[in-house]
Scaffold this motif. Structure first.
Motif, PDB file in Angstrom:
ATOM      1  N   VAL A  98     -11.594 -34.635   3.758  1.00 51.70           N
ATOM      2  CA  VAL A  98     -11.308 -33.202   3.859  1.00 51.70           C
ATOM      3  C   VAL A  98      -9.829 -33.009   4.140  1.00 51.70           C
ATOM      4  CG1 VAL A  98     -11.823 -31.036   5.038  1.00 51.70           C
ATOM      5  CG2 VAL A  98     -13.632 -32.741   4.703  1.00 51.70           C
ATOM      6  N   ARG A  99      -9.172 -32.230   3.292  1.00 54.24           N
ATOM      7  CA  ARG A  99      -7.763 -31.901   3.481  1.00 54.24           C
ATOM      8  C   ARG A  99      -7.630 -30.462   3.936  1.00 54.24           C
ATOM      9  NH1 ARG A  99      -4.109 -34.057  -1.491  1.00 54.24           N
ATOM     10  NH2 ARG A  99      -2.776 -32.499  -0.487  1.00 54.24           N
ATOM     11  N   SER A 100      -6.584 -30.176   4.672  1.00 52.74           N
ATOM     12  CA  SER A 100      -6.320 -28.799   5.073  1.00 52.74           C
ATOM     13  C   SER A 100      -5.738 -28.034   3.889  1.00 52.74           C
ATOM     14  CB  SER A 100      -5.351 -28.770   6.256  1.00 52.74           C
ATOM     15  OG  SER A 100      -4.110 -29.351   5.892  1.00 52.74           O
ATOM     16  N   LEU A 101      -5.745 -26.726   4.008  1.00 50.32           N
ATOM     17  CA  LEU A 101      -5.263 -25.866   2.927  1.00 50.32           C
ATOM     18  C   LEU A 101      -3.765 -25.630   3.079  1.00 50.32           C
ATOM     19  CD1 LEU A 101      -8.254 -23.396   2.917  1.00 50.32           C
ATOM     20  CD2 LEU A 101      -7.665 -24.972   1.079  1.00 50.32           C
ATOM     21  N   GLU A 102      -3.005 -26.717   3.116  1.00 52.96           N
ATOM     22  CA  GLU A 102      -1.571 -26.603   3.263  1.00 52.96           C
ATOM     23  C   GLU A 102      -0.920 -26.316   1.911  1.00 52.96           C
ATOM     24  OE1 GLU A 102      -3.213 -29.409   3.351  1.00 52.96           O
ATOM     25  OE2 GLU A 102      -2.193 -30.887   2.102  1.00 52.96           O
ATOM     26  N   THR A 103       0.359 -25.952   1.953  1.00 51.61           N
ATOM     27  CA  THR A 103       1.115 -25.735   0.728  1.00 51.61           C
ATOM     28  C   THR A 103       1.093 -27.002  -0.117  1.00 51.61           C
ATOM     29  OG1 THR A 103       2.572 -24.149   1.834  1.00 51.61           O
ATOM     30  CG2 THR A 103       3.367 -25.124  -0.226  1.00 51.61           C
ATOM     31  N   GLY A 104       0.825 -26.849  -1.399  1.00 51.28           N
ATOM     32  CA  GLY A 104       0.751 -27.987  -2.300  1.00 51.28           C
ATOM     33  C   GLY A 104      -0.667 -28.378  -2.655  1.00 51.28           C
ATOM     34  N   VAL A 105      -1.659 -27.760  -1.993  1.00 47.94           N
ATOM     35  CA  VAL A 105      -3.042 -28.161  -2.243  1.00 47.94           C
ATOM     36  C   VAL A 105      -3.501 -27.737  -3.635  1.00 47.94           C
ATOM     37  CG1 VAL A 105      -4.154 -26.087  -1.298  1.00 47.94           C
ATOM     38  CG2 VAL A 105      -5.312 -28.297  -1.153  1.00 47.94           C
ATOM     39  N   VAL A 106      -2.979 -26.635  -4.162  1.00 49.92           N
ATOM     40  CA  VAL A 106      -3.358 -26.209  -5.517  1.00 49.92           C
ATOM     41  C   VAL A 106      -2.809 -27.185  -6.550  1.00 49.92           C
ATOM     42  CG1 VAL A 106      -3.205 -24.363  -7.244  1.00 49.92           C
ATOM     43  CG2 VAL A 106      -3.515 -23.791  -4.826  1.00 49.92           C
ATOM     44  N   ALA A 107      -1.582 -27.638  -6.347  1.00 51.73           N
ATOM     45  CA  ALA A 107      -1.013 -28.647  -7.242  1.00 51.73           C
ATOM     46  C   ALA A 107      -1.833 -29.931  -7.183  1.00 51.73           C
ATOM     47  CB  ALA A 107       0.442 -28.919  -6.863  1.00 51.73           C
ATOM     48  N   ALA A 108      -2.324 -30.283  -5.997  1.00 50.06           N
ATOM     49  CA  ALA A 108      -3.163 -31.475  -5.855  1.00 50.06           C
ATOM     50  C   ALA A 108      -4.483 -31.301  -6.588  1.00 50.06           C
ATOM     51  CB  ALA A 108      -3.407 -31.775  -4.381  1.00 50.06           C
ATOM     52  N   LEU A 109      -5.036 -30.090  -6.559  1.00 52.62           N
ATOM     53  CA  LEU A 109      -6.262 -29.800  -7.303  1.00 52.62           C
ATOM     54  C   LEU A 109      -6.026 -29.949  -8.804  1.00 52.62           C
ATOM     55  CD1 LEU A 109      -9.228 -28.684  -7.183  1.00 52.62           C
ATOM     56  CD2 LEU A 109      -8.217 -26.410  -7.494  1.00 52.62           C
ATOM     57  N   GLU A 110      -4.901 -29.440  -9.272  1.00 52.84           N
ATOM     58  CA  GLU A 110      -4.586 -29.525 -10.699  1.00 52.84           C
ATOM     59  C   GLU A 110      -4.334 -30.960 -11.139  1.00 52.84           C
ATOM     60  OE1 GLU A 110      -2.499 -25.588 -12.165  1.00 52.84           O
ATOM     61  OE2 GLU A 110      -1.421 -26.383 -10.439  1.00 52.84           O
ATOM     62  N   ALA A 111      -3.828 -31.784 -10.230  1.00 54.49           N
ATOM     63  CA  ALA A 111      -3.545 -33.185 -10.549  1.00 54.49           C
ATOM     64  C   ALA A 111      -4.766 -34.076 -10.426  1.00 54.49           C
ATOM     65  CB  ALA A 111      -2.430 -33.703  -9.648  1.00 54.49           C
ATOM     66  N   GLY A 112      -5.895 -33.511  -9.969  1.00 60.70           N
ATOM     67  CA  GLY A 112      -7.095 -34.309  -9.806  1.00 60.70           C
ATOM     68  C   GLY A 112      -7.152 -35.077  -8.509  1.00 60.70           C
ATOM     69  N   GLN A 113      -6.234 -34.809  -7.587  1.00 58.81           N
ATOM     70  CA  GLN A 113      -6.220 -35.496  -6.303  1.00 58.81           C
ATOM     71  C   GLN A 113      -7.150 -34.824  -5.298  1.00 58.81           C
ATOM     72  OE1 GLN A 113      -2.084 -35.035  -5.770  1.00 58.81           O
ATOM     73  NE2 GLN A 113      -1.520 -36.778  -7.048  1.00 58.81           N
ATOM     74  N   VAL A 114      -7.533 -33.592  -5.575  1.00 50.45           N
ATOM     75  CA  VAL A 114      -8.527 -32.850  -4.803  1.00 50.45           C
ATOM     76  C   VAL A 114      -9.606 -32.395  -5.783  1.00 50.45           C
ATOM     77  CG1 VAL A 114      -8.967 -30.758  -3.459  1.00 50.45           C
ATOM     78  CG2 VAL A 114      -6.912 -32.119  -3.013  1.00 50.45           C
ATOM     79  N   ASP A 115     -10.865 -32.570  -5.414  1.00 56.83           N
ATOM     80  CA  ASP A 115     -11.963 -32.201  -6.305  1.00 56.83           C
ATOM     81  C   ASP A 115     -12.296 -30.718  -6.237  1.00 56.83           C
ATOM     82  OD1 ASP A 115     -12.391 -34.873  -7.177  1.00 56.83           O
ATOM     83  OD2 ASP A 115     -13.472 -35.291  -5.319  1.00 56.83           O
ATOM     84  N   ALA A 159       0.679 -43.161  -5.960  1.00 58.10           N
ATOM     85  CA  ALA A 159       0.486 -42.968  -4.523  1.00 58.10           C
ATOM     86  C   ALA A 159       1.794 -42.588  -3.831  1.00 58.10           C
ATOM     87  CB  ALA A 159      -0.091 -44.234  -3.896  1.00 58.10           C
ATOM     88  N   LEU A 160       2.907 -43.177  -4.257  1.00 58.67           N
ATOM     89  CA  LEU A 160       4.202 -42.835  -3.659  1.00 58.67           C
ATOM     90  C   LEU A 160       4.618 -41.413  -4.008  1.00 58.67           C
ATOM     91  CD1 LEU A 160       6.146 -46.185  -4.204  1.00 58.67           C
ATOM     92  CD2 LEU A 160       5.589 -45.135  -1.998  1.00 58.67           C
ATOM     93  N   ILE A 161       4.333 -40.975  -5.224  1.00 57.41           N
ATOM     94  CA  ILE A 161       4.629 -39.594  -5.621  1.00 57.41           C
ATOM     95  C   ILE A 161       3.879 -38.621  -4.720  1.00 57.41           C
ATOM     96  CG2 ILE A 161       3.995 -37.888  -7.384  1.00 57.41           C
ATOM     97  CD1 ILE A 161       6.561 -38.975  -8.152  1.00 57.41           C
ATOM     98  N   GLU A 162       2.637 -38.951  -4.421  1.00 55.79           N
ATOM     99  CA  GLU A 162       1.797 -38.060  -3.630  1.00 55.79           C
ATOM    100  C   GLU A 162       2.129 -38.134  -2.145  1.00 55.79           C
ATOM    101  OE1 GLU A 162      -1.285 -35.531  -2.236  1.00 55.79           O
ATOM    102  OE2 GLU A 162      -0.239 -35.733  -4.162  1.00 55.79           O
ATOM    103  N   GLU A 163       2.271 -39.338  -1.608  1.00 55.48           N
ATOM    104  CA  GLU A 163       2.371 -39.521  -0.162  1.00 55.48           C
ATOM    105  C   GLU A 163       3.794 -39.457   0.373  1.00 55.48           C
ATOM    106  OE1 GLU A 163      -0.165 -39.468   1.622  1.00 55.48           O
ATOM    107  OE2 GLU A 163      -1.764 -39.819   0.168  1.00 55.48           O
ATOM    108  N   ARG A 164       4.788 -39.774  -0.462  1.00 59.84           N
ATOM    109  CA  ARG A 164       6.193 -39.774  -0.032  1.00 59.84           C
ATOM    110  C   ARG A 164       6.439 -40.733   1.137  1.00 59.84           C
ATOM    111  NH1 ARG A 164       6.408 -37.160  -4.231  1.00 59.84           N
ATOM    112  NH2 ARG A 164       7.553 -35.208  -4.551  1.00 59.84           N
TER     113      ARG A 164
END
Length: 322
Positions: free
Chosen positions: A132-149, A19-24
């Motif tokens: 629902v998350r916005s399409l901000e920078t980093g959203v593709v990395a979140a998809l690859e990490a399984g944090q976005v479905d 969670a800390l890696i993701e949320e900072r």
């Protein structure tokens, strides 16, 4: 880390690390895990002791990962995903599930799909939740990490590690308030072309090239409420009439055009919603503008999970009855 230290780790510590890696942020990590910030700080102290590293240090943009934490983060995320899949029943039972589904999309997609999607989720899977998350920078990395479905939007080149499914097509139209047009006559395409324009534009993106944002090899086409209208073509170059205002959100457009003689270019499905709610008019553009193809997109390693497959099917059902 020694074998003894590894044995002292528990899953809760690893979830705090992730969670800390993701949320900072300690506060945001606590909210995500539904625990107190002091509990996150206590867990971080234990992690620092076990790893003999600071792991996260305060910086101008929040908690910054040390090189050691940055090395651990992606591998830990993969491990947690594998653990979740191992412990999750192969069959998904919507009525019994408490799963949280996370998608990323624009406000336009939210307005068009979410009302019916939420109605069906409440009926079929009443204990599930949607984020629902916005399409901000980093959203593709979140998809690859399984944090976005799922990502929902328009895409260009799609790397092989992703799968996609068409949901619906849309086309741009003009939205305007006829009460402020003088004289009150039929609104022709030529007349609309001469009206002053309202442009819904993005606030700027370093990765934006000709209407396409490229992140980790995935080309995402910018939607109408993020850019000036149709991908790759400035609004002022398409049809006459000066651009008098630029706004970052399409949701504000109907409030402005209702009380002015301006016209805003929006996707037809969104314009129809606004026209019904705000008693506005719709006019066809004078030129043949690019159609929008909206897809759902997921990572092949996570998207075939039974729960996500069910959610994808539900989303497709909603799109089919638009």
């Amino acid at each position: 880390m020694s074998e003894v230290q590894f044995r002292l780790l528990d899953l809760n510590l690893l979830r705090v690390f992730d969670a800390l890696i993701e949320e900072r942020s300690v506060t945001r990590a606590a909210a995500r895990l539904h625990i107190t910030p002091s509990a996150v700080s206590h867990a971080l102290a234990r992690l620092r002791d076990l790893f003999e590293d600071q792991l996260f240090v305060r910086g101008p943009q929040g908690m910054q990962a040390t090189p050691r934490a940055a090395e651990i983060g992606p591998r830990l995320r993969d491990g947690l995903n594998q653990l979740e899949m191992a412990l999750t029943p192969r069959a998904f039972e919507p009525l019994m599930s408490t799963r949280v589904f996370t998608i990323a999309c624009s406000g336009y997609i939210c307005a068009v799909l979410l009302p019916e999607l939420m109605r069906r989720m409440r009926a079929q899977a009443p204990n599930t939740k949607l984020v629902v998350r916005s399409l901000e920078t980093g959203v593709v990395a979140a998809l690859e990490a399984g944090q976005v479905d799922l990502l929902v939007g328009g895409f260009g080149h799609i790397p092989d590690r992703f799968h996609s499914e068409p949901l619906f097509e849309d086309a741009p139209v003009w939205l305007l308030g006829r009460d402020y047009l003088d004289p009150k006559t039929e609104v022709s395409p030529d007349r609309v072309a001469r009206l002053p324009k309202l442009s819904a534009m993005s606030g700027g993106n370093a990765n934006l090239i000709e209407g396409v944002v490229v992140e980790n090899g995935l080309e995402r086409r910018v939607s109408l409420d993020e850019h000036s209208g149709v991908v790759g073509v400035p609004l002022g170059d398409r049809e006459g009439g000066p651009i008098l205002a630029s706004i970052p959100y399409s949701s504000v457009a109907p409030l402005i055009v209702k009380h002015s003689d301006m016209a805003a270019l929006l996707p037809r499905r969104l314009a129809n919603l606004f026209a019904q709610s705000f008693d506005l008019d719709i006019a066809e553009p004078d030129a043949d503008l690019t159609k929008l193809e909206i897809l759902s997109l997921w990572h092949r390693e996570h998207g075939n999970h039974a729960a996500i497959a069910w959610f994808r099917g539900l989303l497709a059902e909603v799109a089919a009855v638009l």
